[in-house]
Scaffold this motif. Structure first.
Motif, mmCIF file in Angstrom:
data_model
loop_
_atom_site.group_PDB
_atom_site.id
_atom_site.type_symbol
_atom_site.label_atom_id
_atom_site.label_comp_id
_atom_site.label_asym_id
_atom_site.label_seq_id
_atom_site.Cartn_x
_atom_site.Cartn_y
_atom_site.Cartn_z
ATOM 1 N N THR A 26 -47.362 37.021 8.646
ATOM 2 C CA THR A 26 -48.243 38.193 8.668
ATOM 3 C C THR A 26 -47.476 39.493 8.529
ATOM 4 O O THR A 26 -48.076 40.563 8.437
ATOM 5 N N GLY A 27 -46.165 39.414 8.532
ATOM 6 C CA GLY A 27 -45.323 40.596 8.394
ATOM 7 C C GLY A 27 -43.889 40.142 8.223
ATOM 8 O O GLY A 27 -43.632 38.994 7.835
ATOM 9 N N LYS A 28 -42.951 41.012 8.507
ATOM 10 C CA LYS A 28 -41.540 40.651 8.390
ATOM 11 C C LYS A 28 -41.161 39.725 9.534
ATOM 12 O O LYS A 28 -41.471 39.989 10.702
ATOM 13 N N ALA A 29 -40.491 38.632 9.211
ATOM 14 C CA ALA A 29 -40.173 37.615 10.212
ATOM 15 C C ALA A 29 -38.666 37.371 10.294
ATOM 16 O O ALA A 29 -37.893 37.758 9.413
ATOM 17 N N LEU A 30 -38.285 36.719 11.391
ATOM 18 C CA LEU A 30 -36.918 36.259 11.585
ATOM 19 C C LEU A 30 -36.949 34.748 11.700
ATOM 20 O O LEU A 30 -37.726 34.193 12.481
ATOM 21 N N ILE A 31 -36.109 34.079 10.911
ATOM 22 C CA ILE A 31 -35.978 32.629 11.003
ATOM 23 C C ILE A 31 -34.598 32.319 11.556
ATOM 24 O O ILE A 31 -33.577 32.722 10.992
ATOM 25 N N MET A 32 -34.568 31.649 12.705
ATOM 26 C CA MET A 32 -33.315 31.236 13.328
ATOM 27 C C MET A 32 -33.165 29.729 13.189
ATOM 28 O O MET A 32 -34.142 28.990 13.307
ATOM 29 N N SER A 33 -31.943 29.297 12.951
ATOM 30 C CA SER A 33 -31.723 27.865 12.742
ATOM 31 C C SER A 33 -30.426 27.422 13.411
ATOM 32 O O SER A 33 -29.376 27.999 13.188
ATOM 33 N N ASP A 34 -30.552 26.404 14.243
ATOM 34 C CA ASP A 34 -29.402 25.699 14.811
ATOM 35 C C ASP A 34 -29.766 24.227 14.815
ATOM 36 O O ASP A 34 -30.269 23.695 15.789
ATOM 37 N N VAL B 136 -43.538 33.714 18.689
ATOM 38 C CA VAL B 136 -42.387 32.853 18.429
ATOM 39 C C VAL B 136 -42.859 31.417 18.235
ATOM 40 O O VAL B 136 -43.571 30.868 19.079
ATOM 41 N N HIS B 137 -42.461 30.837 17.111
ATOM 42 C CA HIS B 137 -42.740 29.435 16.798
ATOM 43 C C HIS B 137 -41.442 28.667 17.019
ATOM 44 O O HIS B 137 -40.481 28.819 16.250
ATOM 45 N N ALA B 138 -41.398 27.872 18.075
ATOM 46 C CA ALA B 138 -40.175 27.164 18.463
ATOM 47 C C ALA B 138 -40.293 25.685 18.109
ATOM 48 O O ALA B 138 -41.255 25.015 18.514
ATOM 49 N N PHE B 139 -39.309 25.193 17.355
ATOM 50 C CA PHE B 139 -39.313 23.797 16.913
ATOM 51 C C PHE B 139 -38.111 23.057 17.493
ATOM 52 O O PHE B 139 -36.999 23.592 17.539
ATOM 53 N N ASP B 140 -38.347 21.834 17.909
ATOM 54 C CA ASP B 140 -37.246 20.951 18.294
ATOM 55 C C ASP B 140 -37.735 19.514 18.221
ATOM 56 O O ASP B 140 -38.881 19.223 18.586
ATOM 57 N N GLU C 81 -43.262 37.574 13.378
ATOM 58 C CA GLU C 81 -43.025 36.212 13.864
ATOM 59 C C GLU C 81 -41.529 35.930 13.919
ATOM 60 O O GLU C 81 -40.756 36.485 13.137
ATOM 61 N N VAL C 82 -41.173 35.056 14.835
ATOM 62 C CA VAL C 82 -39.840 34.463 14.868
ATOM 63 C C VAL C 82 -40.023 32.959 14.801
ATOM 64 O O VAL C 82 -40.832 32.387 15.538
ATOM 65 N N GLY D 283 -36.057 34.342 25.212
ATOM 66 C CA GLY D 283 -35.354 35.618 25.292
ATOM 67 C C GLY D 283 -35.930 36.657 24.352
ATOM 68 O O GLY D 283 -36.156 37.817 24.734
ATOM 69 N N LEU D 284 -36.221 36.251 23.120
ATOM 70 C CA LEU D 284 -36.791 37.185 22.146
ATOM 71 C C LEU D 284 -38.226 37.559 22.496
ATOM 72 O O LEU D 284 -38.653 38.692 22.249
#
Length: 280
Positions: A173-181, A130-134, A106-107, A120-121
């Motif tokens: 569910t596995g290794k994830a990436l958390i991006m924050s801006d 990808v879970h996108a929050f805004d 997950e991202v 893009g990812l």
């Protein structure tokens, strides 16, 4: 009317205080006119550059080259650098060297805007959700449209608010990436509540010490025992115009390139890539 103007001029000329007020007002009006003309010039330049160099709204360079934009709009950032592919070039070594080579389950993209990173990812990670929050509805709608036009909407999940509790309770569910801006919300988003949950995942955080003083040091202390910490410094807009060599910019002057490449970072003091020391 002419007599009235003449009378006012005579009074002003005899009164130093009145003259000072008038002079100050004229200067302020002159500055306003100059600023208005500059904004018009900037707007016309950006529109012209898009029409002549990237008319199909397809990202030209960088890790997301080939991604299609549904319209000539961006949320909270400059559009031209994203379409050119120069946007946040500082992160390209991390994106290309680690992020695109890691099979994330997950991202989570907090502050996804119109979807530059989220979509893009998705185009680069065919098995990733990808879970996108805004918090801005317009951003979520644009992100949805971008996912659709790039045919990855089946793996996009949209949400308005991501909190510390959201991350603490997230069903990874596995290794994830958390991006924050998220413009200074970093201290509220990353806390002791979710530090243990996030210890096995990578984090890429844009830090805004201008909004939240010492947030960079706060995050380093929070994750020091669980992550390798990589600090990335921002490149000034002036320097970008000097060192960025893209064929699309060859016909533009130095001052024009400064406008086209500008990302207007005022409160951003860079990024932290927090790489988990644990294998999941």
């Amino acid at each position: 009317m002419k007599k009235l103007v003449k009378k006012l001029a005579e009074i002003t000329a005899r009164n130093p205080a009145s003259w000072a007020v008038l002079n100050h007002s004229v200067i302020k009006f002159s500055l306003f006119v100059d600023y208005y003309h500059w904004k018009q010039f900037r707007k016309n330049l950006l529109n012209s550059a898009l029409e002549t160099t990237i008319p199909d709204l397809t990202v030209r360079h960088g890790p997301f080259a080939g991604v299609q934009y549904p319209s000539s709009q961006a949320v909270g950032s400059a559009l031209f650098p994203k379409l050119l592919g120069s946007y946040e070039t500082e992160l390209h070594p991390i994106i290309c060297g680690t992020v695109l080579k890691t099979d994330y389950s997950e991202v989570i993209d907090v502050g996804c805007a119109e979807g530059y990173y989220a979509v893009g990812l998705l185009t680069r990670h065919p098995n990733t959700i990808v879970h996108a929050f805004d918090t801005e509805p317009r951003a979520l709608e644009m992100c949805r449209k971008m996912a659709e036009i790039n045919r990855v909407s089946d793996r996009l999940r949209l949400g308005a608010m991501c909190t510390a509790e959201t991350l603490a309770e997230f069903p990874f569910t596995g290794k994830a990436l958390i991006m924050s801006d998220c413009e200074g919300y970093e201290k509220e988003l990353f806390t002791d509540k979710n530090r243990s949950t996030l210890k096995e995942h990578d984090l890429l955080v844009e830090v805004h010490d201008g909004h939240a003083p010492n947030v960079s040091d706060y995050l380093k202390d929070l994750f020091r025992s669980t992550h390798q910490i990589h600090s990335i410094e921002p490149i000034s807009d002036h320097k970008k115009a000097i060192i960025y060599q893209y064929p699309e910019l060859s016909s533009f002057s130095f001052d024009e390139r400064k406008i086209l490449l500008a990302e207007h970072r005022t409160n951003c003091t860079g990024w932290l890539f927090l790489q988990s020391q644990f294998n999941r």
